[in-house]
Write a protein that holds these residues in place. Structure first.
Motif, mmCIF file in Angstrom:
data_model
loop_
_atom_site.group_PDB
_atom_site.id
_atom_site.type_symbol
_atom_site.label_atom_id
_atom_site.label_comp_id
_atom_site.label_asym_id
_atom_site.label_seq_id
_atom_site.Cartn_x
_atom_site.Cartn_y
_atom_site.Cartn_z
ATOM 1 N N THR A 123 0.865 -1.228 -0.022
ATOM 2 C CA THR A 123 0.016 0.058 -0.049
ATOM 3 C C THR A 123 0.699 1.335 0.047
ATOM 4 O OG1 THR A 123 -1.819 -1.246 1.203
ATOM 5 C CG2 THR A 123 -1.723 1.157 1.113
ATOM 6 N N THR A 124 1.776 1.260 0.816
ATOM 7 C CA THR A 124 2.994 2.554 0.881
ATOM 8 C C THR A 124 3.543 2.513 -0.542
ATOM 9 O OG1 THR A 124 3.671 2.072 3.240
ATOM 10 C CG2 THR A 124 5.107 3.414 1.725
ATOM 11 N N LEU A 125 3.812 1.442 -1.229
ATOM 12 C CA LEU A 125 4.547 1.532 -2.487
ATOM 13 C C LEU A 125 3.448 2.278 -3.514
ATOM 14 C CD1 LEU A 125 6.529 -1.716 -2.662
ATOM 15 C CD2 LEU A 125 7.282 0.530 -2.366
ATOM 16 N N VAL A 126 2.167 1.694 -3.545
ATOM 17 C CA VAL A 126 1.334 2.157 -4.326
ATOM 18 C C VAL A 126 1.005 3.760 -4.086
ATOM 19 C CG1 VAL A 126 -1.209 2.088 -5.047
ATOM 20 C CG2 VAL A 126 0.047 0.056 -4.770
ATOM 21 N N HIS A 127 0.793 4.151 -2.724
ATOM 22 C CA HIS A 127 1.056 5.621 -2.504
ATOM 23 C C HIS A 127 2.136 6.560 -3.382
ATOM 24 C CE1 HIS A 127 -1.938 6.569 0.742
ATOM 25 N NE2 HIS A 127 -2.159 5.218 0.672
ATOM 26 N N VAL A 128 3.161 5.984 -3.381
ATOM 27 C CA VAL A 128 4.203 6.484 -3.830
ATOM 28 C C VAL A 128 4.354 6.321 -5.417
ATOM 29 C CG1 VAL A 128 6.910 6.591 -4.190
ATOM 30 C CG2 VAL A 128 5.601 6.148 -1.758
ATOM 31 N N PHE A 129 4.308 5.348 -5.987
ATOM 32 C CA PHE A 129 4.442 4.957 -7.439
ATOM 33 C C PHE A 129 3.058 4.697 -8.176
ATOM 34 C CE2 PHE A 129 8.473 3.155 -5.578
ATOM 35 C CZ PHE A 129 9.445 3.991 -6.168
ATOM 36 N N GLY A 130 1.923 4.668 -7.716
ATOM 37 C CA GLY A 130 0.882 4.230 -8.352
ATOM 38 C C GLY A 130 0.443 2.676 -8.471
ATOM 39 N N SER A 131 -0.285 2.643 -9.534
ATOM 40 C CA SER A 131 -0.775 1.174 -9.791
ATOM 41 C C SER A 131 0.575 0.222 -10.037
ATOM 42 C CB SER A 131 -1.730 1.039 -10.828
ATOM 43 O OG SER A 131 -2.979 1.676 -10.446
ATOM 44 N N VAL A 132 0.411 -1.133 -9.649
ATOM 45 C CA VAL A 132 1.299 -1.922 -9.979
ATOM 46 C C VAL A 132 0.815 -2.526 -11.440
ATOM 47 C CG1 VAL A 132 2.466 -4.324 -9.707
ATOM 48 C CG2 VAL A 132 1.799 -2.628 -7.533
ATOM 49 N N GLU A 133 1.963 -2.707 -12.238
ATOM 50 C CA GLU A 133 1.810 -3.346 -13.522
ATOM 51 C C GLU A 133 2.014 -4.717 -13.707
ATOM 52 O OE1 GLU A 133 4.508 -3.008 -17.274
ATOM 53 O OE2 GLU A 133 3.258 -1.281 -17.460
ATOM 54 N N SER A 134 3.099 -5.234 -12.970
ATOM 55 C CA SER A 134 3.311 -6.831 -13.162
ATOM 56 C C SER A 134 4.381 -7.133 -12.005
ATOM 57 C CB SER A 134 3.941 -7.243 -14.504
ATOM 58 O OG SER A 134 5.061 -6.331 -14.702
ATOM 59 N N VAL A 135 4.563 -8.513 -11.662
ATOM 60 C CA VAL A 135 5.279 -8.845 -10.627
ATOM 61 C C VAL A 135 6.114 -10.186 -11.162
ATOM 62 C CG1 VAL A 135 3.996 -7.673 -8.824
ATOM 63 C CG2 VAL A 135 3.340 -10.191 -9.538
ATOM 64 N N ALA A 136 7.115 -10.415 -10.179
ATOM 65 C CA ALA A 136 7.821 -11.689 -10.233
ATOM 66 C C ALA A 136 7.980 -12.313 -9.038
ATOM 67 C CB ALA A 136 8.855 -11.616 -11.258
ATOM 68 N N ALA A 137 8.133 -13.304 -8.636
ATOM 69 C CA ALA A 137 8.559 -13.823 -7.052
ATOM 70 C C ALA A 137 8.913 -15.277 -6.988
ATOM 71 C CB ALA A 137 7.235 -13.529 -6.392
ATOM 72 N N PRO A 194 9.186 5.765 7.692
ATOM 73 C CA PRO A 194 8.823 4.803 8.565
ATOM 74 C C PRO A 194 8.425 3.292 8.333
ATOM 75 C CG PRO A 194 8.385 7.131 8.918
ATOM 76 C CD PRO A 194 8.652 7.033 7.504
ATOM 77 N N ASP A 195 8.569 2.580 9.418
ATOM 78 C CA ASP A 195 7.852 1.373 9.244
ATOM 79 C C ASP A 195 6.291 1.639 8.931
ATOM 80 O OD1 ASP A 195 6.615 -1.026 9.695
ATOM 81 O OD2 ASP A 195 7.598 -1.275 11.596
ATOM 82 N N PRO A 196 5.793 0.958 7.803
ATOM 83 C CA PRO A 196 4.594 1.237 7.380
ATOM 84 C C PRO A 196 3.360 0.478 8.236
ATOM 85 C CG PRO A 196 5.552 -0.244 5.770
ATOM 86 C CD PRO A 196 6.629 0.193 6.732
ATOM 87 N N ASN A 197 4.000 -0.318 9.311
ATOM 88 C CA ASN A 197 3.034 -0.956 10.400
ATOM 89 C C ASN A 197 2.934 0.201 11.454
ATOM 90 O OD1 ASN A 197 1.392 -2.791 11.357
ATOM 91 N ND2 ASN A 197 2.827 -3.985 12.119
#
Length: 376
Positions: free
Chosen positions: A187-201, A270-273
């Protein structure tokens, strides 16, 4: 029927996390906690007496209560969508602990149901609405690190079975380190960068069973149904990439690591939790100092500090004022979609597209005051 004054709130689920919600929501003038409900009505009664709530009972009692306008859903992840759907069917707005559901289908159906009923859905975490993450967002918007390019997040420790008296649900479908802790970081990353396009894991499970190490059931063994270590890469629609570790397998504790690197420097969030903490920036050193330790600049924290419950308050005010909550159901669904995609990438060994999109999340106003009475 038009209402005025504080928004009537009812709880479904009065387990451990309800304490921090109740400690805060009972201090916000725009919120009136009316009733607590749980499968264990004695637990609901105990929590009501502890926090000065006048009524308690079952989930049915909460949903049927005429003074409840907004239901706080603190049940286990596997029934989040079901319980939230029942509340919407009864004409209530819903705030749900994360995730919105454990699969895409029920998450989409829940949002469609709410839209058809003209009701609002808010999804945890609301920690990202606190002064810590919001101060960092303002620094990024100000251009303090230039254009954001990449991020690194880490959340690793040995796992909740060492302290939680009933940790089984945290190792079941819809949980594990990815679904339990991932929402804070993603959620923090989406606040900063916007929508996620793709992932690998990639992911792993250190052992097939775990043993409860705290509470009345110490020594009880249970099965682990999900990966307990996940390493994920994400690419964002508007540019930017991230790498994240989510682990319940590490004796070495690293929690709350969120670093955003831009064209002009790196910012530590800071810790997003947590709702606040230190925000720091380091900038590119001169060539002669490249191996020296980073020199950090402190960014002054701005905004009114409060704890868990900010999202409920923001949702309640939006419901009355005709706005949209910042920790919205749409944001919660996009984070779920991203986590499911990460899980698919682990099991299927491929890059997975994230199909959903969410509008840019506005920042919290600097004068947002949870302790002000704004609903009359």
């Amino acid at each position: 029927m038009s209402r005025s004054g504080p928004v009537g709130v009812g709880f479904i689920g009065t387990g451990m996390i309800s304490n921090t919600y109740l400690e805060n929501l009972t201090k916000f003038p725009d919120i009136d906690v009316v009733i607590l409900g749980d499968l264990n009505t004695e637990l609901a009664k105990s929590q009501a007496e502890k926090h000065g709530i006048r009524e308690w009972g079952s989930a049915d009692d909460v949903i049927a209560h005429p003074d409840v306008e907004l239901v706080v859903n603190l049940t286990i992840p596997a029934v989040h969508a079901q319980v939230s759907g029942r509340a919407i069917d009864a004409g209530k707005h819903v705030w749900s602990e994360k995730p919105i559901s454990v699969d895409r289908e029920s998450g989409r159906a829940l949002l469609a149901k709410a839209e058809a009923a003209a009701l609002l859905v808010g999804i945890a975490p609301d920690t990202v609405l606190g002064p810590g993450v919001q101060t960092a967002r303002r620094a990024i918007a100000h251009g303090d690190i230039g254009e954001p390019l990449s991020a690194q997040t880490v959340m690793q420790y040995i796992g909740p079975d060492i302290f939680h008296p009933s940790p089984e649900f945290l190792f079941a479908k819809g949980a594990g380190p990815l679904f339990d802790m991932g929402p804070y970081y993603l959620t923090t990353l989406v606040h900063v960068f916007g929508s996620v396009e793709s992932v690998a894991a990639v992911g792993s499970k250190s052992r097939a069973t775990r043993t409860i190490q705290a509470g009345d059931r110490v020594g009880t063994t249970f099965e682990v149904d999900v990966p307990t270590h996940v390493s994920a890469l994400a690419k964002f629609v508007d540019g930017g990439v991230s790498q994240s570790v989510f682990s319940f397998d590490s004796p070495m504790v690293k929690m709350g690591v969120v670093e955003i690197t831009g064209t002009e420097g790196t910012l530590v969030i800071p810790d997003p939790n947590r709702f606040t903490g230190e925000v720091k920036i380091t900038r590119a050193p001169a060539p002669a100092a490249i191996m020296d330790p980073a020199v950090w600049e402190d960014v002054p924290i701005t905004g009114v500090y409060a704890e868990r419950g900010l999202g409920v308050l923001d949702l309640a005010r939006a419901a009355r004022n005709g706005g949209r909550p910042l920790a919205s159901g749409e944001l919660g669904y996009h984070v779920l979609d991203t986590m499911v995609a990460i899980d698919e990438a682990v099991t299927e060994n491929r890059v997975v597209a994230v199909d959903s999109r969410v509008a840019a999340v506005p920042p919290v106003a600097e004068d947002f005051d949870p302790f002000a009475a704004t609903l009359v």
